[in-house]
Motif scaffolding. Structure first.
Motif, PDB file in Angstrom:
ATOM      1  N   GLU A 141       0.850  -1.186   0.000  1.00 37.43           N
ATOM      2  CA  GLU A 141       0.000   0.000   0.000  1.00 37.43           C
ATOM      3  C   GLU A 141       0.886   1.237   0.000  1.00 37.43           C
ATOM      4  O   GLU A 141       1.761   1.382   0.863  1.00 37.43           O
ATOM      5  CB  GLU A 141      -0.931   0.004   1.211  1.00 37.43           C
ATOM      6  CG  GLU A 141      -1.954  -1.132   1.181  1.00 37.43           C
ATOM      7  CD  GLU A 141      -2.984  -1.047   2.293  1.00 37.43           C
ATOM      8  OE1 GLU A 141      -3.939  -1.837   2.255  1.00 37.43           O
ATOM      9  OE2 GLU A 141      -2.829  -0.183   3.197  1.00 37.43           O
ATOM     10  N   ASN A 143       0.763   5.135   0.414  1.00 39.46           N
ATOM     11  CA  ASN A 143      -0.059   6.219   0.925  1.00 39.46           C
ATOM     12  C   ASN A 143       0.571   7.543   0.500  1.00 39.46           C
ATOM     13  O   ASN A 143       1.552   7.999   1.099  1.00 39.46           O
ATOM     14  CB  ASN A 143      -0.148   6.121   2.455  1.00 39.46           C
ATOM     15  CG  ASN A 143      -1.131   7.105   3.059  1.00 39.46           C
ATOM     16  OD1 ASN A 143      -1.275   8.224   2.574  1.00 39.46           O
ATOM     17  ND2 ASN A 143      -1.797   6.701   4.129  1.00 39.46           N
ATOM     18  N   LEU A 144       0.019   8.147  -0.555  1.00 42.53           N
ATOM     19  CA  LEU A 144       0.580   9.392  -1.075  1.00 42.53           C
ATOM     20  C   LEU A 144       0.360  10.554  -0.118  1.00 42.53           C
ATOM     21  O   LEU A 144       1.144  11.507  -0.099  1.00 42.53           O
ATOM     22  CB  LEU A 144      -0.022   9.717  -2.436  1.00 42.53           C
ATOM     23  CG  LEU A 144       0.217   8.700  -3.555  1.00 42.53           C
ATOM     24  CD1 LEU A 144      -0.457   9.174  -4.844  1.00 42.53           C
ATOM     25  CD2 LEU A 144       1.700   8.460  -3.779  1.00 42.53           C
ATOM     26  N   THR A 192      -2.787   7.172  -8.829  1.00 38.93           N
ATOM     27  CA  THR A 192      -3.451   6.269  -7.893  1.00 38.93           C
ATOM     28  C   THR A 192      -4.088   5.122  -8.682  1.00 38.93           C
ATOM     29  O   THR A 192      -4.327   5.229  -9.883  1.00 38.93           O
ATOM     30  CB  THR A 192      -4.523   7.012  -7.082  1.00 38.93           C
ATOM     31  OG1 THR A 192      -5.466   7.596  -7.988  1.00 38.93           O
ATOM     32  CG2 THR A 192      -3.902   8.097  -6.224  1.00 38.93           C
ATOM     33  N   HIS A 261      -1.333  -1.083  -4.239  1.00 39.71           N
ATOM     34  CA  HIS A 261      -2.457  -0.153  -4.186  1.00 39.71           C
ATOM     35  C   HIS A 261      -1.930   1.247  -3.866  1.00 39.71           C
ATOM     36  O   HIS A 261      -1.279   1.442  -2.829  1.00 39.71           O
ATOM     37  CB  HIS A 261      -3.465  -0.589  -3.127  1.00 39.71           C
ATOM     38  CG  HIS A 261      -3.945  -1.998  -3.298  1.00 39.71           C
ATOM     39  ND1 HIS A 261      -4.855  -2.360  -4.265  1.00 39.71           N
ATOM     40  CD2 HIS A 261      -3.626  -3.141  -2.630  1.00 39.71           C
ATOM     41  CE1 HIS A 261      -5.095  -3.661  -4.185  1.00 39.71           C
ATOM     42  NE2 HIS A 261      -4.363  -4.155  -3.204  1.00 39.71           N
ATOM     43  N   VAL A 262      -2.199   2.195  -4.727  1.00 41.72           N
ATOM     44  CA  VAL A 262      -1.742   3.568  -4.537  1.00 41.72           C
ATOM     45  C   VAL A 262      -2.957   4.432  -4.248  1.00 41.72           C
ATOM     46  O   VAL A 262      -3.907   4.481  -5.038  1.00 41.72           O
ATOM     47  CB  VAL A 262      -0.992   4.087  -5.782  1.00 41.72           C
ATOM     48  CG1 VAL A 262      -0.435   5.483  -5.518  1.00 41.72           C
ATOM     49  CG2 VAL A 262       0.125   3.128  -6.180  1.00 41.72           C
ATOM     50  N   ARG A 263      -2.925   5.117  -3.119  1.00 44.71           N
ATOM     51  CA  ARG A 263      -4.071   5.917  -2.679  1.00 44.71           C
ATOM     52  C   ARG A 263      -3.606   7.277  -2.166  1.00 44.71           C
ATOM     53  O   ARG A 263      -2.469   7.451  -1.747  1.00 44.71           O
ATOM     54  CB  ARG A 263      -4.836   5.195  -1.553  1.00 44.71           C
ATOM     55  CG  ARG A 263      -5.398   3.838  -1.920  1.00 44.71           C
ATOM     56  CD  ARG A 263      -6.618   3.977  -2.832  1.00 44.71           C
ATOM     57  NE  ARG A 263      -7.309   2.715  -3.006  1.00 44.71           N
ATOM     58  CZ  ARG A 263      -7.008   1.810  -3.933  1.00 44.71           C
ATOM     59  NH1 ARG A 263      -5.998   2.046  -4.777  1.00 44.71           N
ATOM     60  NH2 ARG A 263      -7.691   0.688  -4.035  1.00 44.71           N
ATOM     61  N   ARG A 265      -3.440  11.683  -1.736  1.00 40.49           N
ATOM     62  CA  ARG A 265      -2.865  12.840  -2.417  1.00 40.49           C
ATOM     63  C   ARG A 265      -2.115  13.687  -1.403  1.00 40.49           C
ATOM     64  O   ARG A 265      -2.626  13.955  -0.308  1.00 40.49           O
ATOM     65  CB  ARG A 265      -3.973  13.682  -3.054  1.00 40.49           C
ATOM     66  CG  ARG A 265      -3.483  14.913  -3.788  1.00 40.49           C
ATOM     67  CD  ARG A 265      -4.630  15.721  -4.354  1.00 40.49           C
ATOM     68  NE  ARG A 265      -4.160  16.932  -5.014  1.00 40.49           N
ATOM     69  CZ  ARG A 265      -4.952  17.868  -5.509  1.00 40.49           C
ATOM     70  NH1 ARG A 265      -6.271  17.729  -5.420  1.00 40.49           N
ATOM     71  NH2 ARG A 265      -4.437  18.934  -6.100  1.00 40.49           N
TER      72      ARG A 265
END
Length: 268
Positions: A141, A143-144, A192, A261-263, A265
């Protein structure tokens, strides 16, 4: 031993083991009775243990610090899944980036300084926020928003790392590629979405936009990779930069076809 505030940083260095009291993770010295040959050594260090218990809550560690307290910090971070590099009692850049990752997960503004609030969080740490609750047991994962990466193994956080993703600033750069000077441009974003790990390279890989260490690609030319510069803000062309100690161990833990998984901002 005192109240919760004192316990928060009561890291005991005992016969090579580190113990965090009151809910922390106990090292081998606490988990079993020491053999007779070690009893004398344990007794001789009792006064040193007591002194550390009394001073740790008030002890501030900064970049460049050395000693038993730094080693206790590195050991505890490692126990929790963060990667401070070699456990050597020296507070360098790798340990600082592990501290950054830990502080971000705990809701503490990241800084190189380890003071009372960080010690307290090390005693009773929070787990990283789960971005994909129904994700596969083995996944990554990104988390941006927090600029962290979490590798899950069997549903549990195995590695938690500071990261630096795409800067979001459009770029135009020129580089010699395939024998001729070429123009490259893009938006420097890390998209994302849901992806899977694909190909990888061992060691340094030269791309037209720079050098990537142990890159593991998951979205076209976008990869998780080690870098010599991993600042607190997003700074890449789109890849997810990781500290070098994390990039060293990641290929051995992350196979091909694993979900990424990229989520989120990042808000400047």
């Amino acid at each position: 031993m005192g109240g919760p505030r004192r316990l928060a940083a009561a890291a005991l260095v005992t016969a090579g083991a580190v113990t965090f009291a009151a809910g922390g993770v106990a090292g081998p010295a606490q988990a079993r009775t020491a053999p007779a040959s070690q009893q004398t050594a344990l007794q001789e260090t009792a006064s040193q243990q007591t002194a550390l218990q009394e001073t740790a809550p008030h002890m501030t560690l900064k970049l460049g610090a050395k000693g038993a307290e730094v080693k206790a910090l590195q050991t505890r971070l490692t126990e929790l899944g963060y990667v401070p590099g070699k456990i050597d009692g020296r507070y360098g850049g790798a340990t600082m980036m592990a501290v950054w990752a830990f502080q971000k997960v705990q809701g503490i503004k990241p800084t190189s300084t380890v003071a009372s609030r960080t010690w307290a969080a090390l005693e009773n740490p929070k787990a990283p926020k789960v971005l994909v609750p129904k994700g596969r047991p083995n996944r990554v994962e990104v988390n941006l928003t927090q600029q962290i990466v979490v590798l899950y193994r069997d549903g549990e956080p195995k590695v938690i790392s500071h990261a630096s993703s795409g800067s979001g600033i459009p770029y135009v750069e020129y580089a010699t590629w395939n024998g001729k000077r070429q123009r490259f441009s893009g938006s420097a974003t890390t998209p994302t979405g849901d992806y899977r790990t694909t190909w990888r390279v061992s060691g340094w890989h030269r791309s037209y936009l720079g050098q990537l260490y142990n890159p593991i690609f998951f979205n076209g030319g976008i990869a998780l990779h080690g870098a010599l510069s991993v600042p607190l803000h997003p700074a890449s062309h789109g890849c997810v930069r990781l500290p070098m100690p994390v990039a060293e161990i990641l290929p051995g833990l992350l196979g091909t076809g694993v979900p990424v998984h990229v989520r989120g901002r990042f808000h400047r």
